[in-house]
Design a protein around this motif. Structure first.
Motif, short mmCIF file in Angstrom:
data_model
loop_
_atom_site.label_atom_id
_atom_site.label_comp_id
_atom_site.label_asym_id
_atom_site.label_seq_id
_atom_site.Cartn_x
_atom_site.Cartn_y
_atom_site.Cartn_z
N GLY A 1 0.93 -0.92 -0.22
CA GLY A 1 -0.03 0.27 -0.03
C GLY A 1 0.34 1.44 -0.03
N LYS B 1 -2.51 4.95 5.78
CA LYS B 1 -2.67 3.01 6.26
C LYS B 1 -2.05 2.85 7.63
CE LYS B 1 -3.68 2.76 1.70
NZ LYS B 1 -4.75 2.05 1.15
N SER C 1 -4.55 -0.81 8.19
CA SER C 1 -4.86 0.58 7.82
C SER C 1 -5.85 1.24 8.62
CB SER C 1 -6.04 0.61 6.55
OG SER C 1 -5.33 0.00 5.75
N GLU D 1 -10.57 1.48 4.91
CA GLU D 1 -10.40 1.49 3.72
C GLU D 1 -11.77 1.25 3.03
OE1 GLU D 1 -7.93 0.09 1.84
OE2 GLU D 1 -5.85 -0.13 3.19
N GLY E 1 -10.46 -3.01 0.33
CA GLY E 1 -9.19 -2.99 0.64
C GLY E 1 -9.06 -5.05 -0.02
#
Length: 218
Positions: free
Chosen positions: A38, A44, A117, A120, A123
């Motif tokens: 990510g 994140k 995270s 999201e 995801g």
């Protein structure tokens, strides 16, 4: 009425492969591999994973691969400083961005994907990892809570703090049969999200809506 059709995953690109070969290609052969995929941004929460690794007693047996982002920006610098201050700079490798076609190598090399995270929308990286047979430890946020079934194909962490991530990592990596069982279940779950299955669900909904519309006009 409202119906929700989820995003899909390319189960041909992301599929189970040879873990030994994948690790050899990445140069990681004698450690457990924890994967993060990510952008390196505060949302994140990579720092949660970094701090979790520091809490693990046998951290020398671990290698964290951070895939995504780049080597500039305040959050990247903050993460590097955090690794250094916690003394785990040798356990964490910042890979940077990789081509989409190479992501499957990282998923297959990993023992577990961690998605800490703060939010999201869906995801997708969790679903990609699961499609390769890799279980996921993730925050219970957004669409991740619909993809990951707690204790079946991974773990959902309800608190945004490092300790529960560390404890679940320790539990999973210390139990090879559990790791394999969760990996098989992750793969089975991800197949339900293949684009062919998602397409059939969407087509079925359109067909039902058309029939309802035609029926009401008669």
């Amino acid at each position: 009425s409202i119906a929700v059709v989820p995003c899909g995953v390319d189960t041909e690109m992301f599929a189970p492969g040879d873990k030994v070969e994948a690790r050899a290609r990445l140069g990681v052969t004698d450690q457990y591999v924890i994967l993060f995929v990510g952008r390196i941004e505060p949302i994140k929460a990579l720092g949660t994973l970094v701090q979790a690794v520091e809490l693990i007693e046998d951290k020398n047996s671990l290698k964290v691969l951070v895939v995504g982002g780049d080597s500039i920006g305040p959050e990247f610098q903050r993460m590097q400083l955090m690794c250094n201050s916690l003394g785990i700079e040798n356990n964490v490798s910042f890979v940077g961005s990789v081509p989409q076609m190479e992501l499957a190598i990282y998923y297959n090399a990993a023992d577990v994907l961690v998605v800490p995270s703060k939010y999201e929308s869906f995801g997708l990286v969790a679903l990609e990892a699961m499609a390769t047979g890799t279980p996921v430890i993730t925050s219970r946020v957004g669409g991740l809570a619909t993809i990951v079934e707690d204790t079946k194909n991974g773990y959902l962490i309800p608190w945004q703090c490092p300790e529960p991530f560390a404890r679940k990592l320790e539990m999973l990596l210390a139990n090879e049969s559990l790791l394999e069982a969760m990996g098989r279940e992750a793969y089975r779950s991800a197949k339900e999200y293949s684009w062919s299955n998602v397409g059939r669900r969407l087509a079925s909904l359109y067909s039902a809506a058309i029939l309802q519309r035609v029926g009401s006009a008669l």
